[in-house]
Design an enzyme around this catalytic site. Structure first.
Site, PDB file in Angstrom:
ATOM      1  N   TRP A 118      61.648  52.559   6.423  1.00 10.54           N
ATOM      2  CA  TRP A 118      62.994  52.970   6.819  1.00 10.54           C
ATOM      3  C   TRP A 118      64.078  52.320   5.963  1.00 10.54           C
ATOM      4  CZ3 TRP A 118      63.909  57.329   8.952  1.00 10.54           C
ATOM      5  CH2 TRP A 118      62.957  57.908   9.807  1.00 10.54           C
ATOM      6  N   ASP A 181      70.274  48.270  10.775  1.00 13.19           N
ATOM      7  CA  ASP A 181      69.670  49.418  11.467  1.00 13.19           C
ATOM      8  C   ASP A 181      68.735  48.844  12.535  1.00 13.19           C
ATOM      9  OD1 ASP A 181      68.231  51.583  12.368  1.00 13.19           O
ATOM     10  OD2 ASP A 181      67.491  52.204  10.397  1.00 13.19           O
ATOM     11  N   LYS A 205      64.955  55.842  20.967  1.00  9.57           N
ATOM     12  CA  LYS A 205      63.901  54.830  21.068  1.00  9.57           C
ATOM     13  C   LYS A 205      64.241  53.763  22.108  1.00  9.57           C
ATOM     14  CE  LYS A 205      62.667  56.013  16.445  1.00  9.57           C
ATOM     15  NZ  LYS A 205      63.065  55.881  15.046  1.00  9.57           N
TER      16      LYS A 205
HETATM   17  C1  LIG Z   1      63.531  56.395  13.887  1.00  6.91           C
HETATM   18  C2  LIG Z   1      64.268  55.558  12.927  1.00  6.91           C
HETATM   19  C3  LIG Z   1      65.289  56.091  12.118  1.00  6.91           C
HETATM   20  C4  LIG Z   1      65.641  57.568  12.108  1.00  6.91           C
HETATM   21  O1  LIG Z   1      66.231  57.995  13.282  1.00  6.91           O
HETATM   22  P1  LIG Z   1      66.791  59.489  13.407  1.00  6.91           P
HETATM   23  O2  LIG Z   1      67.428  59.519  14.752  1.00  6.91           O
HETATM   24  O3  LIG Z   1      65.590  60.420  13.318  1.00  6.91           O
HETATM   25  O4  LIG Z   1      67.727  59.714  12.282  1.00  6.91           O
HETATM   26  C5  LIG Z   1      65.966  55.234  11.281  1.00  6.91           C
HETATM   27  N1  LIG Z   1      65.672  53.923  11.235  1.00  6.91           N
HETATM   28  C6  LIG Z   1      64.691  53.382  12.002  1.00  6.91           C
HETATM   29  C7  LIG Z   1      64.419  51.924  11.912  1.00  6.91           C
HETATM   30  C8  LIG Z   1      63.966  54.181  12.858  1.00  6.91           C
HETATM   31  O5  LIG Z   1      62.988  53.636  13.620  1.00  6.91           O
END
Ligand SMILES: *Cc1c(COP(=O)(O)O)cnc(C)c1O
Length: 370
Positions: A118, A181, A205
């Protein structure tokens, strides 16, 4: 040739899995039954009024809901004053571009720590819009951090690498404001806000359902957006309009509100962190004491407390592992497609029964195939 499935070879988990089984997908965190009940009820009638599904964003009731959601987030994260809590859409993936477009102005560079899938996706997208300097995760330990011709405005990192099972044990200290992030480990552990410039996370999540993207930004980083940036993607404009520049994702905010309430009732982030540590420790212990039958993919210092990733010493057994896991009611244990292997997701809403069923299954699969 397909390996025949022999579920009878696997002992039934201690408690039968619920209808639909236990799900360990990294892509969507499970919601606790209390939260599902609260949401289901509100779909019919909420706070004595109509359905939350058609709650107008311009209503006083929605403004209240939004302010309570922001307040819960501030309390749970221990956010000091001086930060805006914004509700956006487009997912964390949109933030890969929106962060440089909002924070860098027309020049300026972004430093990105490269720790896995990511963080690489974030850096690749940012590089379409700005100058990106990529650093190894240990680059900050070196005597002098790398110098750049254009000034570095912030340091981006992915706090938990969802696909690789790699996690920063704590946020690093940095000469630049941190942009984090936190999509996959938000509210699973305490964070030190010193040095935090911006935090973003998709909601599906840690906070409920898809559609909402949380952005928390320090006031002094506002006011630097490129003039061409659409208004609804401009942090400064959104902050001025309290995230209601246009229709926000009302339902996803409602679910986040319910999930945050549940987390508070459980004892907040300290309780979530204890649970994550205990569960991940139990999973890693099962892997580490398997005599090499299971192979954890990350060394102890950098292991994720949310996403233990592992492989089988005998890789050809992987399809059979997944098949028998499904027969035992344990779903979505396959690794990220770009990484392979196996992966467990231990989100805040993952029920205790799912974790104990998984631990029994790991033992039983080794007993019958080791
Ligand atoms: C799932 C995830 C993303 C992407 O999320 P989206 O909502 O699909 O854009 C980005 N960074 C991390 C660390 C993730 O786990």
């Amino acid at each position: 040739m397909a390996v025949p499935c022999c579920p009878e070879a696997v002992a039934a988990p201690a408690a039968a899995a619920p209808a639909g089984g236990h799900r360990f997908s990294a892509a969507a965190g499970p919601l606790p039954p209390d939260v599902v009940d609260e949401v289901a009820e509100a779909c019919r009638s909420w706070r004595g009024g109509g359905s939350v599904l058609s709650l107008p964003f311009i209503s006083e009731a929605f403004r209240e809901l939004q302010h309570e959601t922001q307040a819960r987030l501030r309390r749970l994260l221990g956010l000091p004053p001086g930060y805006q809590v914004l509700f956006m859409q487009g997912g964390a993936s949109a933030q890969f571009a929106l962060v440089p477009l909002n924070l860098l102005g027309l020049d300026g560079a972004a430093a990105h720590l490269d720790t896995g899938h990511w963080s690489r996706r974030a850096a690749a997208e940012a590089a379409r819009h700005a100058r990106v300097v990529t650093l190894r995760h240990d680059a900050l330990d070196e005597p002098a951090p790398p110098r750049e011709t254009s000034p570095v405005a912030y340091l981006h990192l992915t706090s938990n690498e969802t696909a690789d099972g790699w996690q920063w044990p704590r946020l690093p200290t940095s000469p630049w404001p941190l942009v984090v992030d936190m999509s996959s480990d938000l509210l699973t552990r305490a964070i030190d806000c010193t040095g935090l410039g911006l935090l973003y996370a998709s909601a599906q999540k840690a906070l409920g359902v898809p559609g909402l993207t949380l952005v928390i930004v320090r006031d002094d980083l506002l006011g630097r957006a490129r003039p061409s940036l659409p208004g609804v993607m401009n942090y400064t404009a959104l902050a001025a309009a309290d995230s209601r520049l246009n229709t926000p994702p009302v339902f996803a905010i409602f679910v986040a509100h319910a999930m945050l309430g549940w987390i508070e009732r459980q004892g907040g982030v300290p309780a979530m962190a204890r649970t994550a540590a205990r569960r991940s420790h139990a999973v890693y212990q099962a892997l580490d004491t398997s005599g090499g039958f299971y192979r954890p993919q990350v060394g102890p210092a950098w292991r994720s407390s949310v996403h233990p990733c592992f492989g089988l010493a005998e890789r050809a057994l992987t399809p059979r592992f997944l098949e028998q896991a499904r027969a035992a009611g344990l779903f979505d244990l396959q690794g990220h497609p770009d990484v392979g292997g196996l992966r467990v997701s231990l989100y805040n809403g993952t029920p205790e029964a799912a974790v104990s069923a998984l631990l029994s299954f790991l033992q039983e699969f080794q007993r019958t195939h080791g």
